[in-house]
Every structure is written in C-alpha cells, then in structure tokens.
Design a protein around this motif. Structure first.
Motif, short mmCIF file in Angstrom:
data_model
loop_
_atom_site.label_atom_id
_atom_site.label_comp_id
_atom_site.label_asym_id
_atom_site.label_seq_id
_atom_site.Cartn_x
_atom_site.Cartn_y
_atom_site.Cartn_z
N THR A 347 0.99 -1.24 0.00
CA THR A 347 0.25 -0.30 -0.18
C THR A 347 0.53 1.51 -0.27
OG1 THR A 347 -1.29 -1.04 1.24
CG2 THR A 347 -2.37 1.37 1.41
N ALA A 348 1.89 1.22 0.82
CA ALA A 348 2.77 2.73 0.91
C ALA A 348 3.43 2.67 -0.79
CB ALA A 348 3.47 2.32 1.66
N LEU A 349 3.91 1.68 -1.30
CA LEU A 349 4.35 1.93 -2.86
C LEU A 349 4.08 1.77 -3.58
CD1 LEU A 349 7.29 -1.75 -1.99
CD2 LEU A 349 7.65 0.92 -2.39
N LEU A 350 2.29 1.33 -3.88
CA LEU A 350 1.53 1.34 -5.32
C LEU A 350 0.25 1.98 -4.33
CD1 LEU A 350 3.41 -1.54 -7.02
CD2 LEU A 350 4.11 0.82 -7.34
N GLY A 351 0.31 1.61 -3.33
CA GLY A 351 -1.56 1.95 -3.22
C GLY A 351 -2.39 1.24 -3.22
N ALA A 352 -3.35 1.16 -3.53
CA ALA A 352 -4.40 -0.40 -3.50
C ALA A 352 -3.65 -1.20 -4.63
CB ALA A 352 -5.86 0.42 -4.09
N ILE A 353 -3.62 -1.31 -5.55
CA ILE A 353 -3.10 -1.97 -6.60
C ILE A 353 -1.64 -3.15 -5.79
CG2 ILE A 353 -2.02 -2.33 -8.44
CD1 ILE A 353 -3.18 0.20 -10.31
N GLY A 354 -0.81 -2.45 -4.91
CA GLY A 354 -0.06 -2.90 -4.21
C GLY A 354 -0.26 -3.89 -2.97
N ALA A 355 -0.82 -3.33 -2.79
CA ALA A 355 -1.95 -4.09 -1.29
C ALA A 355 -2.91 -5.49 -2.20
CB ALA A 355 -3.18 -3.22 -0.96
N LEU A 356 -2.73 -5.17 -3.43
CA LEU A 356 -3.82 -6.22 -3.78
C LEU A 356 -2.78 -7.70 -4.21
CD1 LEU A 356 -6.06 -7.34 -4.63
CD2 LEU A 356 -6.62 -6.04 -6.74
N ILE A 357 -1.59 -7.30 -4.96
CA ILE A 357 -0.71 -7.87 -5.41
C ILE A 357 0.83 -8.05 -4.35
CG2 ILE A 357 -1.40 -7.53 -7.87
CD1 ILE A 357 1.49 -5.73 -8.14
N SER A 358 0.72 -7.91 -3.22
CA SER A 358 1.66 -8.32 -2.47
C SER A 358 1.70 -9.61 -2.08
CB SER A 358 1.50 -6.66 -1.30
OG SER A 358 0.28 -6.93 -0.91
N ILE A 359 0.88 -9.76 -1.38
CA ILE A 359 0.69 -10.94 -1.01
C ILE A 359 1.03 -12.12 -1.80
CG2 ILE A 359 -0.65 -13.28 0.19
CD1 ILE A 359 -2.54 -11.17 1.80
N PRO A 360 0.91 -12.40 -3.01
CA PRO A 360 1.09 -13.28 -4.47
C PRO A 360 2.55 -12.74 -4.37
CG PRO A 360 -0.41 -11.61 -5.24
CD PRO A 360 -0.51 -11.91 -4.15
N ALA A 361 3.06 -11.86 -4.53
CA ALA A 361 3.85 -11.49 -4.62
C ALA A 361 5.33 -11.89 -3.96
CB ALA A 361 4.54 -9.43 -5.42
N VAL A 362 5.00 -11.59 -2.72
CA VAL A 362 5.56 -12.25 -0.63
C VAL A 362 5.82 -13.97 -1.25
CG1 VAL A 362 6.06 -11.69 0.99
CG2 VAL A 362 5.22 -9.77 -0.02
N ALA A 363 4.47 -14.27 -1.78
CA ALA A 363 4.32 -15.94 -1.54
C ALA A 363 5.21 -16.65 -2.68
CB ALA A 363 2.86 -16.11 -1.96
N THR A 364 5.40 -15.19 -3.48
CA THR A 364 5.91 -16.15 -4.45
C THR A 364 7.80 -16.44 -4.38
OG1 THR A 364 4.70 -16.01 -6.41
CG2 THR A 364 6.83 -16.27 -6.91
N LEU A 365 8.16 -14.93 -4.28
CA LEU A 365 9.50 -15.28 -3.58
C LEU A 365 9.56 -15.01 -2.05
CD1 LEU A 365 11.84 -12.49 -3.85
CD2 LEU A 365 10.89 -11.21 -2.55
N GLN A 366 8.93 -15.63 -1.39
CA GLN A 366 9.23 -16.50 -0.30
C GLN A 366 9.86 -17.66 -0.90
OE1 GLN A 366 6.55 -16.26 2.67
NE2 GLN A 366 7.24 -18.63 3.58
N ALA A 367 8.30 -18.93 -1.87
CA ALA A 367 8.95 -20.21 -2.43
C ALA A 367 10.05 -19.89 -2.84
CB ALA A 367 7.59 -20.34 -2.59
#
Length: 422
Positions: A347-367
């Motif tokens: 949310t801090a970086l990209l607003g509502a768009i960043g909040a929406l795609i942040s969880i799958p992006a972090v899950a992908t990076l973590q895996a």
C-alpha cells in the motif's frame, strides 16, 4: 693587475669574439605555460558527465510519464498468472490457447457484469424508494420540529425556500461544471481497464511464446530458474485468488443468513456485496462491505443496523483467526504477520494495487528463495520450544524449598533435644 673574482667570472661567461649570444628566456616562463595548458582528457570528461546527467534526467522524466502504463502491465501480468491454470487445462484438452483465454475472459466479464447489474438494481430501487418516501420523511421531521420548538413550519414554505435559494443555484452550477470532470475520469478508467484486459489477454494467450523469448537470452542454468519461478508464481497467485474466492463465498453465505433472518430487503445482493468487497478490496474492504448492509438495515430499524454491526465485527474476528489462517496455509503458505506486513508495504509503494498484489508476490518470492536457503536440523534444546535455560543446577524454586526445609529442621532439632530425659 690580477682580475678580481667578479671580472673573472664575467670573462668566462662572455661569448667568444665574432659570435652572437643566444637569446635568453626567463627560466619560469616555460613551466608556467606548461601548467596553464588544459589536459586533453578534460573536455571529453566534461562532455561525458553532461551526457550522463542529461540521460539520467531523460530517463527519470520518461519513467514518471510511463509509471501508469507500467502499473497496468504489472496488474495484467498478475491477472494472466491467475487465469493461467484454467487456460493451460483447457489448452491441454486440445483447445487453442487463444480461444481458451477468450472463454475465460468472457466468463469473468459475465460474472463482473452480473455483480454490478445486481448492485445497480439494488441501489436504483433504494434510491427510488427514498425519493418516494421523502415527503413522508420531511413531514415527520417538520412535525417533530413544530412540536419540540413550538414553530409553525410548513412543507410548502420549505420547498419554495429551497427552490429559490442561492445555495441551490450554486450547487446546480457546480454540479453541471463537475459533470465534465466525472465523464473524463470515467473514460480514463474504462481506457485503463481496456489496457489491463488487453495486456493480460496477450500474456495468457502467448504465455509459452513469452517464456521461450525470455529463456532464449539466458544460459540453460538460468532458464531452469526462470521457469521454476514462473511456475511458483502461477501456483501462488492462483492459490491466493482461490482462497479469497472461497472466503468470499463463506462470508456471503453467513451474511445472507443474518440479513434474511432480520428481513432486510435485497439480502442476496447485499450478501454478494459483502463477500466480494471484503475479500478483494484490501485494507478498507471490510468497512466498505459492512457499511451498505448497515445503511439498508437502518431504513428498516435502527436496532437491525446495530445487529448487523455486531455481526460484522464478530465475523471479522472469526475469519481472521479461524478461517483465513487455515485457507492461507494450504494455498499461499505465508505467515499472517508476513501477509499483513506485505499488505502495508504494498500500500505504501503502489497504493491499492500494491495491497492487492503484495501477498502473491511475497509468497512467490518466499517460495522461490526457500529452495536456495540451506536448512539444518534443529537441536533438541528447551529454548527452541520457548523454555528458559535454568542451568545445570536446581532452579530458584527448588533452592528456596531446600532452604526452607533446612530451616525447619533446625528449629525442630532443639525441641527434640529439650524434650528428652534430664
């Protein structure tokens, strides 16, 4: 007479007869001219520095101008990853990949259009109902004011005062001027949606070609890593949307049961609204989802609005601590604290768009990074399980018990000796 040292030195330095003396140059003039000459590399360095500064400024300007397009491409990429499993499954059964992508998008379009159609019909019905009942509401308010403050207000006088007031004229003028701005924003939003849909369609339809083009510029070892990261991203993004859809279904059913039991109108539409908005709009989706049912329930009875508020709060806690951790651990496999932090960072970086795609992006990076982190067997230490290390000796409680027991024995000893035969 013998020459002195000065005349002898002058005679030795004098030129032989018949020759012209060489021109004498000041000794410091040559060194000063050499120092004042500009180095040959300095103009080239200055030109190169100016070129680098100009290129940086141009790149910064171009990035700021294209940041909207880059965000649209990022959203389209994650949308293509989300529909990749369905497209690949249909393509594996013999269907052309472009046709499969078109059918998936057509199904999503029907679902979204149906949702907005139901919501629009509900809002239109409520607006018509409020307009039809507005005279009754106004009469009840006027009667309450006349009874409370002993006035003699009439509805006709209030209506004429509103129609001839300057405030209403200014409001109408401002509204007419703002229609153009609203139309421009609507057209801009439609163009943005069209851009996202177009890019996501090409990403999904030409997914294999895109992967081949990306792998063609990489060595074989890097190609395997890129393909593995792509596969992980598809699994995590699809799992995230699957878990959100399942939670939306559970939330919608639970709220439908409550609204139907209270007799709130438009219960099915409100249940769909709560399920979709609370799960797919991050951060503020829960508050937006609960506000509309509370407003509709308030038109029936203020007590019903209070019951809806209590149920929304209680169900939100149940979802956060019971439903969401289990579904997320099976689909996305990310810790709730990490998910919460990723939403805040997105949310801090990209607003509502960043909040929406942040969880799958972090899950992908973590895996993806988990495969390259070497793990070791954890030693069987009590501190691993949260127990404090109390040392080799007895603990403080055991030592206190021992001291108390020894003190008691000392007090009992003299009594036994004094009670013996004299």
């Amino acid at each position: 007479m013998a020459p002195t040292d000065e005349t002898g030195q002058t005679a030795r330095n004098a030129s032989p007869p018949g020759t012209t003396p060489p021109p004498q140059q000041p000794p410091d003039q040559g060194e000063a001219g050499h120092a004042a000459r500009m180095p040959r590399w300095l103009p080239r360095a200055m030109v190169l520095a100016l070129a680098l500064v100009g290129a940086f400024q141009l790149g910064t300007w171009a990035f700021h101008q294209l940041i909207g397009l880059l965000l649209n491409i990022l959203i389209a990429f994650f949308l293509a990853l989300a529909i990749e499993p369905a497209v690949s499954r249909m393509s594996a059964r013999g269907m052309r990949r472009g046709l499969a992508t078109f059918l998936v998008f057509f199904g999503l379009l029907i679902v979204v259009a149906g949702f907005f159609a139901l919501l629009g019909s509900m809002l239109a019905g409520q607006i018509i109902k409020m307009i039809e009942g507005f005279p009754d509401y106004l009469d009840s308010v006027i009667n309450w004011v006349n009874t409370t403050f002993h006035t003699e207000l009439r509805r006709v006088d209030i209506q004429e005062g509103l129609l001839h007031s300057n405030w209403l004229k200014k409001y109408a003028q401002n509204s007419a001027a703002g229609v153009l701005d609203v139309s421009t924003q609507v057209l801009g939003g439609l163009f943005q949606l069209l851009t996202i849909a177009l890019f996501s369609f090409y990403f999904a339809a030409d997914g294999p070609r895109l992967r081949r083009a990306l792998c063609s510029v990489l060595p074989p070892a890097r190609q395997a890593e890129v393909l593995r990261a792509w596969e992980i991203a598809v699994d995590k993004t699809g799992g995230y949307l699957y878990s959100r859809g399942l939670m939306a279904l559970i939330s919608g059913v639970a709220h439908y049961v409550l609204l139907e039991a209270l007799g709130i109108p438009y219960a099915p539409v409100l249940a769909v609204w709560v399920g979709v908005v609370s799960q797919f709009i991050p951060t503020i989706g829960t508050y937006l989802a609960g506000a509309l049912p509370m407003l509709i329930a308030f038109t029936v009875s203020p007590l019903y609005a209070l019951w809806v508020l209590i149920f929304v709060v209680v169900y939100q806690q149940f979802e956060n601590y019971m439903v969401q951790p289990k579904l997320t651990s099976k689909t996305v496999d990310i810790h709730p604290a990490v998910a919460f932090g990723s939403v805040i960072a997105g949310t801090a970086l990209l607003g509502a768009i960043g909040a929406l795609i942040s969880i799958p992006a972090v899950a992908t990076l973590q895996a993806f990074l988990g495969a390259y982190v070497k793990r070791y067997a954890v030693t069987d230490d009590p501190r691993v399980h949260g127990h404090r290390d109390r040392g080799e000796g007895p603990g403080a409680l055991s030592r206190a018990r021992g001291l108390w027991a020894r003190g008691r024995d000392r007090t009992r000893g003299p009594r036994r000796r004094s009670g013996g035969p004299g």
